[in-house]
Design a protein around this motif. Structure first.
Motif, PDB file in Angstrom:
ATOM      1  N   MET A 220      26.271  78.768  27.849  1.00 12.10           N
ATOM      2  CA  MET A 220      26.782  77.483  27.364  1.00 12.10           C
ATOM      3  C   MET A 220      28.070  77.094  28.079  1.00 12.10           C
ATOM      4  O   MET A 220      28.273  75.930  28.427  1.00 12.10           O
ATOM      5  N   VAL A 221      28.944  78.076  28.317  1.00 12.67           N
ATOM      6  CA  VAL A 221      30.191  77.785  29.034  1.00 12.67           C
ATOM      7  C   VAL A 221      29.891  77.329  30.460  1.00 12.67           C
ATOM      8  O   VAL A 221      30.469  76.361  30.955  1.00 12.67           O
ATOM      9  N   GLN A 222      28.951  78.025  31.120  1.00  8.27           N
ATOM     10  CA  GLN A 222      28.584  77.625  32.483  1.00  8.27           C
ATOM     11  C   GLN A 222      28.027  76.205  32.508  1.00  8.27           C
ATOM     12  O   GLN A 222      28.405  75.389  33.366  1.00  8.27           O
ATOM     13  N   MET A 223      27.150  75.884  31.552  1.00 10.88           N
ATOM     14  CA  MET A 223      26.567  74.548  31.509  1.00 10.88           C
ATOM     15  C   MET A 223      27.625  73.497  31.175  1.00 10.88           C
ATOM     16  O   MET A 223      27.598  72.380  31.704  1.00 10.88           O
ATOM     17  N   ALA A 224      28.567  73.851  30.292  1.00  6.62           N
ATOM     18  CA  ALA A 224      29.644  72.914  29.964  1.00  6.62           C
ATOM     19  C   ALA A 224      30.516  72.652  31.180  1.00  6.62           C
ATOM     20  O   ALA A 224      30.913  71.506  31.443  1.00  6.62           O
ATOM     21  N   GLU A 225      30.823  73.702  31.932  1.00  7.09           N
ATOM     22  CA  GLU A 225      31.627  73.531  33.139  1.00  7.09           C
ATOM     23  C   GLU A 225      30.895  72.680  34.173  1.00  7.09           C
ATOM     24  O   GLU A 225      31.498  71.830  34.842  1.00  7.09           O
ATOM     25  N   ASP A 226      29.572  72.897  34.292  1.00  7.39           N
ATOM     26  CA  ASP A 226      28.783  72.074  35.210  1.00  7.39           C
ATOM     27  C   ASP A 226      28.798  70.610  34.776  1.00  7.39           C
ATOM     28  O   ASP A 226      28.890  69.700  35.611  1.00  7.39           O
ATOM     29  N   ALA A 227      28.686  70.393  33.460  1.00  9.57           N
ATOM     30  CA  ALA A 227      28.714  69.015  32.947  1.00  9.57           C
ATOM     31  C   ALA A 227      30.066  68.368  33.226  1.00  9.57           C
ATOM     32  O   ALA A 227      30.133  67.193  33.621  1.00  9.57           O
ATOM     33  N   GLU A 228      31.135  69.127  33.040  1.00  9.59           N
ATOM     34  CA  GLU A 228      32.463  68.599  33.359  1.00  9.59           C
ATOM     35  C   GLU A 228      32.563  68.219  34.826  1.00  9.59           C
ATOM     36  O   GLU A 228      33.095  67.160  35.180  1.00  9.59           O
TER      37      GLU A 228
END
Length: 511
Positions: free
Chosen positions: A146-154
């Motif tokens: 989830m953190v990786q996906m959130a960082e990608d979204a950012e």
């Protein structure tokens, strides 16, 4: 009756198995499914009858191993992974299904059954269906994704998606008391601040659409682009509406970049950034770094070594001194605090013997190792969470002691019977040793004492398993375990067998 392996031979001869780039195999064929059925249909039927999740997990592990044996048959390989995922998700063997999905993801980048969104769904279902008391183990890789996906979204500018992911992750982290909770709270605060800025920028754009002579709105919007978004190109498109000649020139010249700036323009932009750094203390690190780039451009392009050159050199040195002070203050704040260093490990640059696998915030190592990019100057602590999967059990640490010395610490080595600091100390208590599937938190405290002495204490799940203090010269250090010169006197890890490192943290205690 011929075995499945024997039945594969005519298929190979007929050209149904061919060497091709794995990523090109987007779909599987009925022939691929037929081969998979020959290998596993009866076994799948048998384990479904038992309703024993452990049987399902063992079969999925067998399937993953078999898939690795047929890399020249991508359709079969892919279908084996997919079948393993389907089996595990339908029977509750979630961990095994996710392992199969991660291997599919590695061998077939872009595979639909191992995309970020689908994998997130696997983790979500596994988390929901796991007893509350057992959720911590599944939560950590779930949170990492989830953190990786959130960082990608950012990174892609989708702050709303990032906010949703961070929010969900924070809820789970609080539920299992994850060490990621503090980091996620900080990310939520940051993303909320970003959302407020984005909202304010929308309001300002709307105001300028109504009245393009609204100079105060234009100035505020320009500075939001400069300071918060760091988007000089967008700022240059708005700045003309400020009707401020000095600001217009500074923004438009900085948007071009230092490489194309004349000495006069470079000096003007550099001084502008320094002035902003004086006003915007929270952003002074970025602003001073930009100023230094433009001062460097002036010094490179200016043709004379005269009084102006000397004055600008002094301005450049002043900016660098302020930057150094900021960095030193930040370093002082981190001393004494645990900080994660796992994400700084580069699989190619820091590999020992073979390249480790980095996935979902974890590192998997099989009969190889890696350098931890951390060169302590004196005392330090290490905290590592690691799981032993298979093979020989033994982790060998090289621990720096000062600038040029070191110790070799062997954890759970020599046929499961010994933990030792080479040459000076050992223990054979079995409760400290690794067994297959066991996950532990390893702690190491290193203290560099006076007069050529040091101490090392090793912990397993918070209990001291070995203690030593004495003369550094008494240590036996096998040079094979010392990192190469290009890494400096850094911490290094070597593994016999396959291990998964879930977290690696270091700190330099304030004495």
């Amino acid at each position: 009756m011929p075995t499945p392996t024997q039945l594969l031979i005519p298929l190979v001869a007929a050209g149904l198995f061919f060497a091709a780039p794995i990523v090109a195999q987007d779909v599987t064929t009925p022939e691929d499914q037929g081969v998979v059925d020959l290998f596993f249909r009866d076994k799948i039927t048998a384990v479904r009858r038992t309703r024993d999740i452990e049987d399902d997990a063992m079969l999925i592990a067998e399937m993953v191993e078999k898939a690795r044996e047929v890399p020249d048959s991508p359709g079969v390989q892919r279908r084996i992974y997919e079948t393993g995922i389907e089996l595990g998700m339908s029977t509750g063997a979630y961990a095994a299904a996710i392992d199969a999905a991660l291997q599919l993801r590695k061998d077939f980048p872009g595979a639909a059954m191992a995309s970020d969104d689908v994998l997130l769904g696997y983790y979500a279902e596994a988390y929901r269906e796991t007893r509350r008391t057992d959720r911590a183990e599944i939560a950590e890789p779930y949170l990492a994704l989830m953190v990786q996906m959130a960082e990608d979204a950012e990174s892609s500018g989708d702050a709303e998606a990032a906010e949703d992911l961070y929010s969900d992750a924070l809820t789970i982290a609080r539920s299992v008391r994850s060490p990621l909770e503090e980091m996620l709270e900080a990310n939520m605060e940051r993303i909320n601040a970003v959302a407020q800025i984005v909202s304010r920028m929308r309001v300002l754009h709307s105001a300028l659409e109504v009245n393009d002579r609204n100079t105060s709105a234009a100035r505020e919007l320009t500075m939001l682009y400069v300071l918060h978004r760091r988007d000089l190109s967008a700022a240059a498109q708005v700045v003309g509406m400020t009707q401020d000649p000095d600001l217009i020139d500074a923004v438009r010249m900085s948007a071009v970049g230092p490489a194309a700036a004349s000495p006069a323009d470079a000096l003007r932009v550099a001084d502008w950034y320094v002035g902003l750094a004086d006003q915007e203390r929270e952003m002074s690190e970025h602003l001073l770094a930009e100023a230094a780039r433009y001062y460097d451009r002036f010094l490179d392009a200016y043709p004379r070594q005269d009084a102006l050159f000397t004055w600008v050199s002094k301005r450049r040195d002043d900016a660098q001194e302020r930057l150094d002070a900021i960095h030193e203050a930040a370093e002082r704040l981190t001393r004494g605090e645990w900080r994660s260093i796992l994400e700084q490990i580069n699989p190619q640059r820091h590999a020992i013997l073979d390249t480790p696998t980095v996935r979902n915030g974890q590192i998997a190592v099989a009969n190889s190792g890696f350098v931890i990019p951390f060169q302590p100057e004196g005392n330090y602590d290490i905290r590592i969470r690691v799981r032993f999967d298979r093979g020989e059990d033994g982790i060998i640490f090289y621990l720096p002691l000062g600038e040029a010395s070191g110790a070799v610490y062997q954890y759970s080595r020599w046929d499961h019977t010994r933990i030792q600091i080479d040459g000076v100390e050992e223990t054979e208590e079995e409760r400290f040793m690794l067994t297959r599937g066991r996950e532990v938190e390893l702690g190491i405290e290193v203290r560099v004492l006076r007069n050529g002495r040091a101490s090392v204490v090793g912990y397993v799940d918070g209990e001291a398993c070995i203690r030593w203090s004495g003369d550094i010269e008494d240590l036996e250090v096998d040079e094979a375990f010392v990192p190469s010169d290009r890494h400096g006197n850094a911490i290094a890890v070597r593994c016999d067998g396959r291990y998964v490192f879930r977290s690696i943290e270091v700190r330099e205690p304030v004495e």
